[in-house]
Motif scaffolding. Structure first.
Motif, PDB file in Angstrom:
ATOM      1  N   GLU A 149       0.833  -1.192   0.000  1.00  0.00           N
ATOM      2  CA  GLU A 149       0.000   0.000   0.000  1.00  0.00           C
ATOM      3  C   GLU A 149       0.871   1.248   0.000  1.00  0.00           C
ATOM      4  N   ASN A 150       0.343   2.344  -0.545  1.00  0.00           N
ATOM      5  CA  ASN A 150       1.111   3.585  -0.591  1.00  0.00           C
ATOM      6  C   ASN A 150       1.500   4.076   0.790  1.00  0.00           C
ATOM      7  N   GLU A 151       0.657   3.787   1.782  1.00  0.00           N
ATOM      8  CA  GLU A 151       0.985   4.245   3.123  1.00  0.00           C
ATOM      9  C   GLU A 151       2.158   3.487   3.724  1.00  0.00           C
ATOM     10  N   ASP A 152       2.609   2.430   3.048  1.00  0.00           N
ATOM     11  CA  ASP A 152       3.788   1.720   3.517  1.00  0.00           C
ATOM     12  C   ASP A 152       5.070   2.511   3.267  1.00  0.00           C
ATOM     13  N   GLY A 153       4.971   3.599   2.573  1.00  0.00           N
ATOM     14  CA  GLY A 153       6.153   4.398   2.253  1.00  0.00           C
ATOM     15  C   GLY A 153       5.996   5.038   0.890  1.00  0.00           C
ATOM     16  N   LYS A 154       7.098   5.261   0.228  1.00  0.00           N
ATOM     17  CA  LYS A 154       7.080   5.869  -1.087  1.00  0.00           C
ATOM     18  C   LYS A 154       6.358   4.965  -2.086  1.00  0.00           C
ATOM     19  N   THR A 155       5.757   5.577  -3.096  1.00  0.00           N
ATOM     20  CA  THR A 155       5.130   4.799  -4.150  1.00  0.00           C
ATOM     21  C   THR A 155       6.214   4.112  -4.978  1.00  0.00           C
ATOM     22  N   TYR A 156       5.814   3.074  -5.710  1.00  0.00           N
ATOM     23  CA  TYR A 156       6.778   2.386  -6.563  1.00  0.00           C
ATOM     24  C   TYR A 156       7.359   3.328  -7.614  1.00  0.00           C
ATOM     25  N   GLU A 157       6.544   4.220  -8.125  1.00  0.00           N
ATOM     26  CA  GLU A 157       7.048   5.161  -9.131  1.00  0.00           C
ATOM     27  C   GLU A 157       8.212   5.961  -8.568  1.00  0.00           C
ATOM     28  N   VAL A 158       8.073   6.451  -7.338  1.00  0.00           N
ATOM     29  CA  VAL A 158       9.140   7.237  -6.716  1.00  0.00           C
ATOM     30  C   VAL A 158      10.339   6.356  -6.380  1.00  0.00           C
ATOM     31  N   LEU A 159      10.083   5.149  -5.862  1.00  0.00           N
ATOM     32  CA  LEU A 159      11.176   4.249  -5.505  1.00  0.00           C
ATOM     33  C   LEU A 159      12.023   3.883  -6.725  1.00  0.00           C
ATOM     34  N   LEU A 160      11.351   3.517  -7.812  1.00  0.00           N
ATOM     35  CA  LEU A 160      12.085   3.149  -9.024  1.00  0.00           C
ATOM     36  C   LEU A 160      12.817   4.345  -9.605  1.00  0.00           C
ATOM     37  N   GLN A 161      12.174   5.494  -9.582  1.00  0.00           N
ATOM     38  CA  GLN A 161      12.823   6.712 -10.076  1.00  0.00           C
ATOM     39  C   GLN A 161      14.068   7.028  -9.260  1.00  0.00           C
TER      40      GLN A 161
END
Length: 342
Positions: A149-161
């Motif tokens: 879930e997004n509340e687990d931390g950064k979104t995947y888009e941000v993490l991959l970026q």
């Protein structure tokens, strides 16, 4: 796998280093363990390990043999160990030998990539942080958790970026004359696709990446960071086109634990979860691979801080894994054919 095209004189000294990227709960340790067992049970591969890797496998095998998942990865010393599987490919008369190296790092190391947490112990007595380790890899498997879930931390888009930009920056610092695109071969693998909500999607793996992970990205976004030919992403007679010099990115769906058939012939998930009703019972079919996406995956999201439930899986039934070896074989094939310039 077309490894037989590579001469024995060339491949006898192949040493392929892999990164396995994933957030907390994505199933990195589970995948690495099940990959070992899939290779050991494969008609195409022999696998052997050194003492350090044997300890890693033995430590987790005992618990998993009783239907328990590995504990979240912890760093037991100052540095992360490098493990290795010694692989021998047996297809088409070939005895191609490959040393497959990897680390098992906690998910938070990848979630805060800019902080460069964790040091990796190299054989030359030097150590690297996680980003430098990924840059030293020939290929990277990105395990993407659709239950995160997004509340687990950064979104995947941000993490991959974050990870791609940091790798690009350091690659440019090491060799300013190189292309900005990363040299590494990359495989994005959606895990846990045996969950009913994923199986019912019935879409290709890139579609799963976009919809289930809430990534508002086009293939052009990936092309900004890695070598990708959009015409090479389509399945051809159930197989992915080979990787190559200008195509080093592919999307997969995997089942680390697998599924089993109940007494009625229905495919079911073996996962026990008292808090989730999102079971994973699959529609009846004679062959689960009839869905050409091979959309099966690993474990439900595990949040030890939020629940006392300990997730388990049935070990008293015959579990059928899907897509566990395929990302590795696809990466190895491309790396041997067109080695990245690291």
């Amino acid at each position: 796998m077309t490894t037989s095209q590579h001469s024995n004189s060339q491949t006898s000294k192949n040493q392929i280093r892999m990164g396995v990227w994933g957030t907390t709960g994505a199933g990195k340790t589970t995948y690495l363990m099940r990959l070992f067992h899939a290779l050991a049970n494969s008609d195409s591969w022999d696998v052997a390990v050194d003492d350090k890797t044997k300890t890693f496998i033995t430590m987790h095998s005992e618990k998993m043999s009783k239907g328990y998942f590995p504990e979240p990865t912890r760093v037991r010393g100052k540095e992360l160990d490098i493990y290795s599987y010694r692989l021998t490919y047996k297809g088409a008369g070939s005895r191609t030998k490959i040393l497959f190296e990897f680390i098992d790092a906690p998910g938070e190391f990848y979630e805060e990539i800019g902080n460069a947490k964790g040091k990796v112990a190299e054989t030359n007595q030097q150590s690297k942080d996680i980003v430098d380790y990924l840059l030293s890899c020939h290929g990277i498997i990105f395990l993407l958790d659709p239950t995160r879930e997004n509340e687990d931390g950064k979104t995947y888009e941000v993490l991959l970026q974050d990870v791609f930009m940091e790798m690009q920056k350091r690659q440019a610092e090491l060799n300013p004359d190189k292309e900005d695109k990363l040299e590494q071969y990359v495989a994005f693998a959606v895990t846990k696709a045996d969950l009913k909500k994923i199986w019912e999607k019935g879409m290709n793996s890139f579609g799963l990446v976009k919809e289930l992970l809430n990534i508002n990205l086009s293939l052009g976004w990936f092309e900004n960071y890695v070598w990708l030919d959009q015409n090479q992403l389509r399945l051809v007679r159930g197989n992915y086109p080979s990787a190559g010099k200008n195509h080093r990115c592919q999307f997969f769906s995997i089942s680390a634990i697998g599924v089993y058939k109940d007494e009625h012939g229905n495919w079911e998930s073996p996962i026990s979860d008292t808090n989730e009703s999102d079971g994973g019972i699959l529609e009846q079919t004679d062959n689960p691979q009839a869905n050409t996406t091979s959309v099966f995956g690993g474990i439900p999201n595990y949040h030890p801080a939020r629940t006392k439930t300990e997730y388990r899986f049935r070990h008293d039934v015959r579990l059928v894994q899907f897509g566990v070896i395929e990302p590795l074989e696809w990466l190895i094939d491309g790396i041997l054919t067109h080695p990245p310039s690291l």
